[in-house]
Design an enzyme around this catalytic site. Sequence first.
Site, PDB file in Angstrom:
ATOM      1  CG  HIS A   1      -2.081   0.907   1.074  1.00  0.00           C
ATOM      2  ND1 HIS A   1      -2.016   2.249   1.353  1.00  0.00           N
ATOM      3  CD2 HIS A   1      -3.324   0.669   0.606  1.00  0.00           C
ATOM      4  CE1 HIS A   1      -3.191   2.791   1.083  1.00  0.00           C
ATOM      5  NE2 HIS A   1      -4.006   1.862   0.625  1.00  0.00           N
TER       6      HIS A   1
ATOM      7  CG  ASP B   1      -8.577  -4.555  -2.762  1.00  0.00           C
ATOM      8  OD1 ASP B   1      -9.783  -4.447  -2.560  1.00  0.00           O
ATOM      9  OD2 ASP B   1      -7.868  -3.652  -3.240  1.00  0.00           O
TER      10      ASP B   1
HETATM   11  N1  CMC Z   1       4.246  -7.681  -4.724  1.00  0.00           N
HETATM   12  C1  CMC Z   1       5.585  -7.616  -4.904  1.00  0.00           C
HETATM   13  N2  CMC Z   1       6.311  -6.482  -4.805  1.00  0.00           N
HETATM   14  C2  CMC Z   1       5.642  -5.362  -4.533  1.00  0.00           C
HETATM   15  C3  CMC Z   1       4.248  -5.334  -4.333  1.00  0.00           C
HETATM   16  C4  CMC Z   1       3.543  -6.549  -4.444  1.00  0.00           C
HETATM   17  N3  CMC Z   1       2.221  -6.581  -4.263  1.00  0.00           N
HETATM   18  N4  CMC Z   1       3.860  -4.070  -4.072  1.00  0.00           N
HETATM   19  C5  CMC Z   1       4.962  -3.313  -4.104  1.00  0.00           C
HETATM   20  N5  CMC Z   1       6.045  -4.088  -4.384  1.00  0.00           N
HETATM   21  C6  CMC Z   1       7.444  -3.622  -4.456  1.00  0.00           C
HETATM   22  C7  CMC Z   1       7.705  -2.859  -5.742  1.00  0.00           C
HETATM   23  O1  CMC Z   1       8.184  -3.701  -6.757  1.00  0.00           O
HETATM   24  C8  CMC Z   1       8.703  -1.829  -5.306  1.00  0.00           C
HETATM   25  O2  CMC Z   1       9.959  -2.434  -5.276  1.00  0.00           O
HETATM   26  P1  CMC Z   1      11.321  -1.549  -5.516  1.00  0.00           P
HETATM   27  O3  CMC Z   1      11.408  -0.638  -4.320  1.00  0.00           O
HETATM   28  O4  CMC Z   1      12.399  -2.564  -5.578  1.00  0.00           O
HETATM   29  O5  CMC Z   1      11.127  -0.796  -6.806  1.00  0.00           O
HETATM   30  C9  CMC Z   1       8.323  -1.516  -3.853  1.00  0.00           C
HETATM   31  O6  CMC Z   1       7.626  -2.686  -3.386  1.00  0.00           O
HETATM   32  C10 CMC Z   1       7.399  -0.305  -3.722  1.00  0.00           C
HETATM   33  O7  CMC Z   1       6.287  -0.510  -4.608  1.00  0.00           O
HETATM   34  P2  CMC Z   1       5.616   0.631  -5.457  1.00  0.00           P
HETATM   35  O8  CMC Z   1       4.879   0.003  -6.588  1.00  0.00           O
HETATM   36  O9  CMC Z   1       6.630   1.689  -5.781  1.00  0.00           O
HETATM   37  O10 CMC Z   1       4.622   1.213  -4.371  1.00  0.00           O
HETATM   38  P3  CMC Z   1       3.402   2.132  -4.651  1.00  0.00           P
HETATM   39  O11 CMC Z   1       3.160   2.861  -3.402  1.00  0.00           O
HETATM   40  O12 CMC Z   1       3.624   2.913  -5.905  1.00  0.00           O
HETATM   41  O13 CMC Z   1       2.213   1.111  -4.981  1.00  0.00           O
HETATM   42  C11 CMC Z   1       0.511  -0.493  -4.670  1.00  0.00           C
HETATM   43  C12 CMC Z   1       1.308   0.660  -4.041  1.00  0.00           C
HETATM   44  C13 CMC Z   1      -0.647  -0.834  -3.764  1.00  0.00           C
HETATM   45  C14 CMC Z   1      -0.021  -0.063  -6.044  1.00  0.00           C
HETATM   46  C15 CMC Z   1       1.459  -1.728  -4.825  1.00  0.00           C
HETATM   47  O14 CMC Z   1       1.888  -2.158  -3.558  1.00  0.00           O
HETATM   48  C16 CMC Z   1       0.802  -2.872  -5.607  1.00  0.00           C
HETATM   49  O15 CMC Z   1       0.879  -2.910  -6.821  1.00  0.00           O
HETATM   50  N6  CMC Z   1       0.123  -3.826  -4.870  1.00  0.00           N
HETATM   51  C17 CMC Z   1      -0.634  -4.874  -5.559  1.00  0.00           C
HETATM   52  C18 CMC Z   1      -1.977  -4.334  -6.013  1.00  0.00           C
HETATM   53  C19 CMC Z   1      -2.938  -4.120  -4.850  1.00  0.00           C
HETATM   54  O16 CMC Z   1      -3.112  -4.964  -3.996  1.00  0.00           O
HETATM   55  N7  CMC Z   1      -3.621  -2.967  -4.863  1.00  0.00           N
HETATM   56  C20 CMC Z   1      -4.641  -2.631  -3.867  1.00  0.00           C
HETATM   57  C21 CMC Z   1      -4.242  -1.511  -2.960  1.00  0.00           C
HETATM   58  S1  CMC Z   1      -5.322  -1.371  -1.529  1.00  0.00           S
HETATM   59  C22 CMC Z   1      -6.858  -0.881  -2.205  1.00  0.00           C
HETATM   60  C23 CMC Z   1      -6.833   0.543  -2.575  1.00  0.00           C
HETATM   61  O17 CMC Z   1      -7.073   1.386  -1.706  1.00  0.00           O
HETATM   62  O18 CMC Z   1      -6.608   0.826  -3.751  1.00  0.00           O
END
Ligand code: CMC
Length: 424
Positions: free
Chosen positions: A302, A359
């Site tokens: 998140h 989720d």
């Molecule tokens: N599985 C594996 N690695 C992950 C995941 C995951 N689910 N989420 C983040 N990472 C890694 C990502 O690769 C990155 O690594 P690095 O620092 O080496 O580049 C690091 O963790 C930070 O991730 P980010 O994508 O830069 O983080 P963000 O804040 O931009 O994205 C997120 C947040 C929720 C989109 C992401 O964690 C994700 O894609 N999760 C899976 C989708 C999901 O469950 N979404 C629902 C969110 S909760 C409902 C809502 O309110 O929307």
Amino acid sequence: MSTAKLIFEGKEYEFPVFEGTEGETAIDISTLRAKTGAITYDHGYGNTGSCKSSITFIDGEKGILRYRGYPIEELATNSKFPEVAYLLIYDHLPTKPELLEWRRQLTNHSFIHEGMMNFFDHYPPTAHPMAILSAMVASLYTFYPDSETNEQVELNIRRLLGQAKTIAAFSYKISRGEPILYPKAELSYAANFLRMMFGSPAEEYVVSDVQERALNQLLILHADHEQNCSTSTVRMVGSSQANLYASISAGISGLWGPLHGGANQAVIEMLEKILADGGDYKKYVELAKKKDSGFRLMGFGHRVYKNFDPRAKIIKKACDEVLNEMGISDPLLDLAKNIEDVALNDDYFIEKKLYPNVDFYSGIIYRAMGFPTNMFTVLFSIGRLPGWIAQWLEMRKDPDNRIHRPRQIYTGENKRTFIPVDKR
Ligand code: CMC
């Protein structure tokens, strides 16, 4: 008032600093470009406060979520969804007469204009219900175009809250070729929705207490989450003074993506895929750690929560209770728990502070209730509706509101001369 100093190209600039009621600090850089000629660069807006808001407070480090000051745990345990919707929109808990009147109005406005019924007939049976919901919500404006005065806005709020669940249930019924059911005044918001989804005119549908309680709780847990992608979209569209229906329709589309509300559908699809592949979840946890694999653990991570998602805690407990009470044993639940156990003890997930989010377990409850997977994000939308409305209203009433218009750093070609096609 304290200030922050910036030294840029040898010159010093001062910017005001202000604090929110929970001590969050912001440097007000609204004069940055005028003073320095430079803009900020904040990819994905992770450090940018786009507004001041008194609706929802989140402390991502401590796992705190409050609506109008009330902890999510208390609301999810003791309240009903329409009451929470009222709280979010009007900034106070309703008195008993206010709540009764609010409930009455939402029921009165839950019927769909007969003219809109024709629309449903022309979607293909395979149409994703999120596309239908977004289109139908935008279409509401064509039936109720009066949206200028406060009275008209108030009426439109009731129409939206009342009709969204009816639209969602109708799109499901029509996709299955089944007759639709209209809402019943004596049923709760959650019970009405369940009856419209799963009932039939042939026999009286008795809504299960367990399911009504669970759905009510899930709707409350989704009701607002400050400036997330869909809510920021609602504010972005609304900042041009677009009407409520257009702004919310855009928010629904923003929610649809698998990184946001669409994750609840994506989690179930991921679990089904792992199960079909022999159930070797450890292999998939390993895969999620490899960036080039293109695979992420859906329902994990998140932008704001870096310790735990308080909604996920409540949902995990509810998931066990609902499945137990319904006498359902779902291999996907066992699989989800195994994945959680492995991931929470894995250095990659620990270092990156990745925990199950809202989720991760919600889809398993929806599945147990009989919702098809493609309806999960629609349920999220219905839950998030009061939050979107409250945020849109707050922006509309804010005398400082300006059209949202970020800047960019251009990285394309410099000026070049056009060459006619026969000379290229
Ligand atoms: N599985 C594996 N690695 C992950 C995941 C995951 N689910 N989420 C983040 N990472 C890694 C990502 O690769 C990155 O690594 P690095 O620092 O080496 O580049 C690091 O963790 C930070 O991730 P980010 O994508 O830069 O983080 P963000 O804040 O931009 O994205 C997120 C947040 C929720 C989109 C992401 O964690 C994700 O894609 N999760 C899976 C989708 C999901 O469950 N979404 C629902 C969110 S909760 C409902 C809502 O309110 O929307």
